[in-house]
Design a protein around this motif. Sequence first.
Motif, PDB file in Angstrom:
ATOM      1  N   LEU A   1       0.807  -1.217   0.000  1.00 54.30           N
ATOM      2  CA  LEU A   1       0.000   0.000   0.000  1.00 54.30           C
ATOM      3  C   LEU A   1       0.843   1.271   0.000  1.00 54.30           C
ATOM      4  O   LEU A   1       0.303   2.364  -0.177  1.00 54.30           O
ATOM      5  CB  LEU A   1      -0.935   0.012   1.218  1.00 54.30           C
ATOM      6  N   GLY A   2       2.148   1.116   0.226  1.00 51.94           N
ATOM      7  CA  GLY A   2       3.025   2.281   0.250  1.00 51.94           C
ATOM      8  C   GLY A   2       2.798   3.176   1.456  1.00 51.94           C
ATOM      9  O   GLY A   2       3.128   4.380   1.429  1.00 51.94           O
ATOM     10  N   ALA A   3       2.267   2.616   2.524  1.00 49.18           N
ATOM     11  CA  ALA A   3       1.960   3.414   3.713  1.00 49.18           C
ATOM     12  C   ALA A   3       3.223   3.813   4.469  1.00 49.18           C
ATOM     13  O   ALA A   3       4.129   3.009   4.664  1.00 49.18           O
ATOM     14  CB  ALA A   3       1.036   2.620   4.634  1.00 49.18           C
ATOM     15  N   LYS A   4       3.238   5.057   4.903  1.00 43.70           N
ATOM     16  CA  LYS A   4       4.344   5.563   5.730  1.00 43.70           C
ATOM     17  C   LYS A   4       3.853   5.967   7.119  1.00 43.70           C
ATOM     18  O   LYS A   4       4.640   6.030   8.060  1.00 43.70           O
ATOM     19  CB  LYS A   4       5.005   6.747   5.047  1.00 43.70           C
ATOM     20  N   LYS A   5       2.572   6.253   7.213  1.00 41.80           N
ATOM     21  CA  LYS A   5       1.965   6.629   8.493  1.00 41.80           C
ATOM     22  C   LYS A   5       0.731   5.755   8.721  1.00 41.80           C
ATOM     23  O   LYS A   5      -0.084   5.567   7.823  1.00 41.80           O
ATOM     24  CB  LYS A   5       1.542   8.104   8.482  1.00 41.80           C
ATOM     25  N   ALA A   6       0.594   5.254   9.932  1.00 45.78           N
ATOM     26  CA  ALA A   6      -0.545   4.393  10.256  1.00 45.78           C
ATOM     27  C   ALA A   6      -1.196   4.835  11.552  1.00 45.78           C
ATOM     28  O   ALA A   6      -0.548   5.427  12.429  1.00 45.78           O
ATOM     29  CB  ALA A   6      -0.104   2.941  10.362  1.00 45.78           C
ATOM     30  N   ALA A   7      -2.492   4.531  11.674  1.00 49.60           N
ATOM     31  CA  ALA A   7      -3.220   4.755  12.918  1.00 49.60           C
ATOM     32  C   ALA A   7      -3.775   3.421  13.402  1.00 49.60           C
ATOM     33  O   ALA A   7      -4.038   2.519  12.602  1.00 49.60           O
ATOM     34  CB  ALA A   7      -4.353   5.755  12.714  1.00 49.60           C
ATOM     35  N   ILE A   8      -3.955   3.311  14.712  1.00 48.80           N
ATOM     36  CA  ILE A   8      -4.433   2.083  15.333  1.00 48.80           C
ATOM     37  C   ILE A   8      -5.786   2.333  15.983  1.00 48.80           C
ATOM     38  O   ILE A   8      -5.983   3.335  16.683  1.00 48.80           O
ATOM     39  CB  ILE A   8      -3.454   1.591  16.424  1.00 48.80           C
TER      40      ILE A   8
ATOM     41  N   ASP B   1       4.876  -2.284  16.609  1.00 44.63           N
ATOM     42  CA  ASP B   1       6.322  -2.515  16.714  1.00 44.63           C
ATOM     43  C   ASP B   1       6.928  -2.802  15.346  1.00 44.63           C
ATOM     44  O   ASP B   1       7.997  -2.274  15.001  1.00 44.63           O
ATOM     45  CB  ASP B   1       6.607  -3.676  17.669  1.00 44.63           C
ATOM     46  N   ALA B   2       6.257  -3.651  14.565  1.00 45.70           N
ATOM     47  CA  ALA B   2       6.780  -4.014  13.245  1.00 45.70           C
ATOM     48  C   ALA B   2       6.735  -2.826  12.291  1.00 45.70           C
ATOM     49  O   ALA B   2       7.678  -2.602  11.515  1.00 45.70           O
ATOM     50  CB  ALA B   2       5.966  -5.181  12.669  1.00 45.70           C
ATOM     51  N   PHE B   3       5.665  -2.045  12.344  1.00 44.71           N
ATOM     52  CA  PHE B   3       5.525  -0.901  11.425  1.00 44.71           C
ATOM     53  C   PHE B   3       6.611   0.130  11.695  1.00 44.71           C
ATOM     54  O   PHE B   3       7.232   0.662  10.757  1.00 44.71           O
ATOM     55  CB  PHE B   3       4.134  -0.273  11.589  1.00 44.71           C
ATOM     56  N   LYS B   4       6.867   0.412  12.961  1.00 41.93           N
ATOM     57  CA  LYS B   4       7.929   1.370  13.316  1.00 41.93           C
ATOM     58  C   LYS B   4       9.297   0.852  12.874  1.00 41.93           C
ATOM     59  O   LYS B   4      10.124   1.600  12.329  1.00 41.93           O
ATOM     60  CB  LYS B   4       7.942   1.609  14.823  1.00 41.93           C
ATOM     61  N   SER B   5       9.539  -0.433  13.101  1.00 40.80           N
ATOM     62  CA  SER B   5      10.827  -1.022  12.745  1.00 40.80           C
ATOM     63  C   SER B   5      11.035  -1.030  11.236  1.00 40.80           C
ATOM     64  O   SER B   5      12.121  -0.682  10.742  1.00 40.80           O
ATOM     65  CB  SER B   5      10.913  -2.453  13.297  1.00 40.80           C
ATOM     66  N   LEU B   6      10.016  -1.412  10.499  1.00 42.54           N
ATOM     67  CA  LEU B   6      10.139  -1.517   9.045  1.00 42.54           C
ATOM     68  C   LEU B   6      10.254  -0.166   8.358  1.00 42.54           C
ATOM     69  O   LEU B   6      10.927  -0.034   7.338  1.00 42.54           O
ATOM     70  CB  LEU B   6       8.941  -2.291   8.488  1.00 42.54           C
ATOM     71  N   THR B   7       9.602   0.847   8.920  1.00 43.34           N
ATOM     72  CA  THR B   7       9.708   2.185   8.333  1.00 43.34           C
ATOM     73  C   THR B   7      10.927   2.935   8.840  1.00 43.34           C
ATOM     74  O   THR B   7      11.356   3.922   8.233  1.00 43.34           O
ATOM     75  CB  THR B   7       8.462   3.030   8.666  1.00 43.34           C
TER      76      THR B   7
END
Length: 394
Positions: free
Chosen positions: A173-180, A198-204
Amino acid sequence: MKKVGKKFSFMIAMMLIAALVFTGCAKPAQPSGGDTPAGEDVIKIGVFEPLTGANAAGGAIELEGVELANELYPEVLGKKVVLVTVDNKSDKVEAANAASRLIDKEKVSAIIGSWGSSLSMAAGDAVKSAQIPAVGASCTNPLVTLNNDYYFRVCFIDPFQGTVMANYAINKLGAKKAAIIQEVSSDYSVGLAKFFTDAFKSLTGDENAIVGSASYSTGDQDFSAQLTNIKALNPDVIFAPGNFTESALLIKQARQSGITIPILGGDTWETPEFIDIGLENVEGAVFSTFFTSEVPITEKSDEFLKAYREKYNKEPASVTALGFDAYLVILDAIERAGSADSVAIRDALAQTKDYMGAAGIITLDENGDAVKSAVIKVVKDGKFTYLDTIEPVK
């Protein structure tokens, strides 16, 4: 006086007979594998699932798989296998009571359950203290089996599932910012949201990649406040794991409020109710799950699919395949143990390696967790549609 005494004695006798008949008819737990003739040597496997309450739809489709496996494989070690099913009512206290009832009153050799990690975790102390092995089908929170040598599962766990969905959000999706948006009363939702975070922060490589979060409780129906706050943060994607009912309502309200970005979730979304409630609003919703009938994995997949389609005339849910596998893994352990002794079954379960299940090859690691691939599905044209299979990193 003698006539009165005889009449009174007769009435007492009739009351005692009626009481005995009533007592004999009362069944605290239902043997779903068929009635057990008196004196017959059988092996009992207990099942505790949410058959009423908020999680009832999930428990019902998981139970379908267990019962189908019992129909196809009704015996082990030359003995009939009887399923004893108890409703845990989608409640943690009831789940603990259900497990205790299966252990103390029904004298089962092993237990299957439960849909819902919180419900499985609630039964953990009971199975551990009684030394009765339990096999979860779809309970993915790591705490289910942690420090419990008597709890196993045939599904992957949430650290893997969270990473799979974070990778999908970034790479597809090319996402750089996510909300939970999380269901704060659900251990499953809170845990999976954390692993995605945790994974999203690490991967970005960005500690600020999660721009915000919101919470709700099981049973909530109005998500306008949470959605208003999230919308103002302008994320590229929303990760919202939770129960199928609340998740469908949340997505429906998100779309109606003008939120058009992708909304992702986890395995609990794969129930018919998710689509029935969300309707066209959940079109495009993407989630991770365990199995797809579109890409059979093993010979056991084919056997399961053929039997399920013949019986129900529809396609099975992923957790149905996992319920099927949970039963078969226990039978395999009983065969290898050569005994229905619960400790012997536990020891055999711990040695499970390369077992061919309907939902994939099952090897249980040192924590009793299965190392499995994940399937990604999307709601398309009102149906759950296969997108991809993600293998675990070995």
